[in-house]
Design a protein around this motif. Structure first.
Motif, PDB file in Angstrom:
ATOM      1  N   GLN A 127     -34.834 -36.391  60.860  1.00 36.44           N
ATOM      2  CA  GLN A 127     -35.740 -35.282  61.129  1.00 36.44           C
ATOM      3  C   GLN A 127     -36.978 -35.418  60.248  1.00 36.44           C
ATOM      4  OE1 GLN A 127     -33.332 -31.786  60.428  1.00 36.44           O
ATOM      5  NE2 GLN A 127     -32.268 -31.976  62.389  1.00 36.44           N
ATOM      6  N   PRO A 187     -30.502 -35.327  58.577  1.00 36.44           N
ATOM      7  CA  PRO A 187     -30.240 -33.947  58.993  1.00 36.44           C
ATOM      8  C   PRO A 187     -29.473 -33.118  57.968  1.00 36.44           C
ATOM      9  CG  PRO A 187     -29.864 -35.457  60.810  1.00 36.44           C
ATOM     10  CD  PRO A 187     -30.132 -36.305  59.607  1.00 36.44           C
ATOM     11  N   ARG A 190     -31.354 -31.067  54.060  1.00 36.69           N
ATOM     12  CA  ARG A 190     -32.394 -30.030  54.038  1.00 36.69           C
ATOM     13  C   ARG A 190     -32.572 -29.434  52.642  1.00 36.69           C
ATOM     14  NH1 ARG A 190     -33.565 -25.345  58.522  1.00 36.69           N
ATOM     15  NH2 ARG A 190     -34.718 -23.914  57.201  1.00 36.69           N
ATOM     16  N   ASN A 227     -37.133 -32.087  65.041  1.00 39.34           N
ATOM     17  CA  ASN A 227     -35.794 -32.693  65.143  1.00 39.34           C
ATOM     18  C   ASN A 227     -35.619 -33.532  66.401  1.00 39.34           C
ATOM     19  OD1 ASN A 227     -35.790 -30.619  66.968  1.00 39.34           O
ATOM     20  ND2 ASN A 227     -34.376 -29.330  65.799  1.00 39.34           N
ATOM     21  N   ASP A 228     -36.709 -33.729  67.162  1.00 43.57           N
ATOM     22  CA  ASP A 228     -36.666 -34.674  68.283  1.00 43.57           C
ATOM     23  C   ASP A 228     -38.079 -35.141  68.584  1.00 43.57           C
ATOM     24  OD1 ASP A 228     -37.921 -32.992  70.483  1.00 43.57           O
ATOM     25  OD2 ASP A 228     -36.206 -31.721  69.984  1.00 43.57           O
TER      26      ASP A 228
END
Length: 543
Positions: A127, A187, A190, A227-228
């Protein structure tokens, strides 16, 4: 014209280079042919078998050598030109992609590099966090210390950003005092991004030294997440910008992740800012007046001007809804002076014994020309300076005390009265009461309202009243909402009060009616018998 010449110049140079290359090749071929014959004749002459080299062949050989040297020189010139062009192109690309002040990427380069990073991270299953950082009160740095100091602050901020963030982070300056950083992460990591954001905010909280001055800065940091690969850089920058403004609303000097609910709040904020900009020239902002009375007698002695927004679309909007946005957007100075001018025009019809009190935003006290602007309003409106009281909050005194001292001293010299507002809620520094020429202290309404139920609040009120007595400064109490509080304030020695017990803020028309009833207009109507109605009845809240 220039665009037509350049292609011809380039084609002509290319033709010259081709011609030069052909001549050199021919010279080399001739050199091989003539050189072998000449050397053969020379060798035979040395061993006594011939009469020496032919003069024509010798001349041709010399010419060939000259042509070859010419070609070599041209070859070197072409190589140098290619190197210079390559370096120039590199410099041009660097300048096109880089912010010259900080060495970070600029906005254009960031959008390209960022989109590539998002796509690459999506393929790798990672990410990307986008930090958008805005320096708090940076405009004040430029206004007070100058643009050289502002540039220094930006450079120091960039250095601190580079120190805190990992070398792999993509860093950019969007423009002004806004910085962006892109950080790819796993991911599940964070918490690492949270830690970096907290370190960054803390690092930028430290002051910057410039010309022996300590310039305090801070930062509000918004974070957006990709995240994509479908998320665009434009979307991420917008989301991080929304989160950053949410930080500012929450008190600045912090970081926030973007959440969907924030977007609606920003839309409302933008609607209010747009409404302020369009409403000012239409005169939608009007003064309301809250009575101020002599507590002991109940005699009306003045009004505090409070701003209202009479919106044709939303109705009457209270100041707490739009004043913070006007301050953030830089509109508060123009807006405040516009409404103060309206209040002066209205108050000119009042009896000279009735004071007009106006609040000044902390943002206005950062303007070195504020006292001149207010003096100009007094002259244009024909309003007596002795009838005006300017209220300044405690928190305004700590960002640039020398500038505030200059402003309040100038106003004092014009005959304007000065009141220290919301006393007790800020730093309550006695040095400021001594150093600045205040005429009055106002106790914050939170202490007055809590007096009956809190011994601590009552003790604070008593201490402020005694302080005022020792400094020969009268005390005004805000938030007087019932008779018992008024009686207690009278017992303590507080001279002036305002609050719902004496009346809520009212429009100019209702205020004029109240003053007319008490004979406190400059040109009161004279009833039959030729005697104006005296101001004998105390002002109390009606049942």
């Amino acid at each position: 014209m220039t665009s037509d010449i350049r292609p011809r110049d380039r084609s002509e140079a290319a033709r010259r280079d081709v011609l030069t290359g052909g001549i050199v090749v021919a010279a080399i071929l001739l050199f091989v042919g003539t050189g072998s014959n000449l050397m053969h004749a020379l060798v035979q002459s040395l061993i006594g078998l011939g009469g020496g080299p032919d003069k024509v062949l010798a001349a041709a050989l010399i010419l060939n050598v000259a042509l070859i040297l010419f070609g070599w020189r041209r070859y070197e010139d072409l190589n140098r030109e290619i190197r210079e062009r390559t370096e120039a192109e590199k410099r041009a690309r660097y300048l096109a992609d880089t912010d010259p002040l900080t060495g970070f990427l600029n906005r254009r380069a960031l959008l390209v590099a960022g989109q590539q990073l998002i796509a690459k991270s999506a393929v790798e299953g990672r990410q990307v966090a986008l930090f958008l950082l805005d320096l708090d009160h940076f405009k004040t740095v430029n206004d007070i210390h100058g643009h050289v100091a502002g540039d220094r602050v930006l450079q120091v901020a960039a250095e601190r950003i580079s120190t805190v963030l990992p070398p792999s982070a993509t860093k950019a300056r969007l423009g002004g005092d806004e910085f962006v950083a892109l950080l790819p992460f796993e991911p599940g990591a964070r918490a690492t991004i949270d830690a970096l954001a907290a370190q960054l905010v803390a690092a930028l909280e430290d002051s910057v030294t410039h010309d022996a001055q300590q310039i305090r800065i801070g930062a509000s940091l918004g974070i957006a997440l990709a995240n994509d690969a479908s998320i665009t850089m434009d979307t991420m920058v917008r989301q991080a910008d929304i989160a950053m403004y949410h930080c500012k609303d929450q008190g600045r000097n912090r970081y926030c992740w973007f959440e969907m609910g924030m977007e609606m709040a920003v839309q409302v904020r933008n609607q209010i800012e747009t409404g302020i900009r369009s409403g000012m020239p239409r005169g939608e902002f009007v003064p309301y007046f809250e009575p101020q009375v002599d507590i002991a007698s109940g005699r009306l002695v003045g009004f505090e001007m409070l701003m209202r927004w009479d919106s044709p679309e939303y109705g009457m909007i209270p100041p707490e809804r739009f004043i913070p946005i006007a301050e953030e957007s830089g509109l508060i100075g123009e807006l405040s002076l516009q409404v103060i001018r309206s209040a002066m025009d209205i108050a000119k019809g009042w009896d000279p014994s009735i004071m007009l009190a106006v609040n000044i935003s902390p943002q206005q006290l950062k303007d070195p020309w504020f006292s001149q602007k207010l003096t100009k309003l007094l002259v244009e409106a024909g309003f007596p300076a002795s009838q005006l009281e300017v209220e300044i909050t405690e928190s305004s005194l700590f960002e640039n005390l020398p500038l505030v001292r200059s402003i309040v001293t100038s106003l004092k010299n014009q005959g304007v009265s000065l009141s220290l507002d919301d006393f007790g809620t800020g730093y309550s520094s006695l040095s400021h009461l001594r150093a600045l020429p205040f005429d009055r202290i106002k106790i914050d309404r939170s202490f007055v309202a809590a007096m009956r139920d809190s011994a601590d609040a009552q003790a604070i009120v008593v201490a402020i009243v005694r302080l005022g007595e020792s400094l020969a400064m009268p005390i005004t109490a805000e938030g007087v909402e019932d008779e018992a509080t008024a009686i207690e304030l009278t017992r303590l020695g507080c001279t002036k009060g305002q609050g719902w017990f004496y009346g809520r803020a009212a429009s100019a028309g209702d205020t004029a009616a109240l003053l007319a009833e008490r004979g406190l207009l400059r040109a009161p109507a004279i009833p039959e018998g030729g005697v104006a109605k005296p101001d004998a009845e105390p002002l109390r809240k009606s049942a």
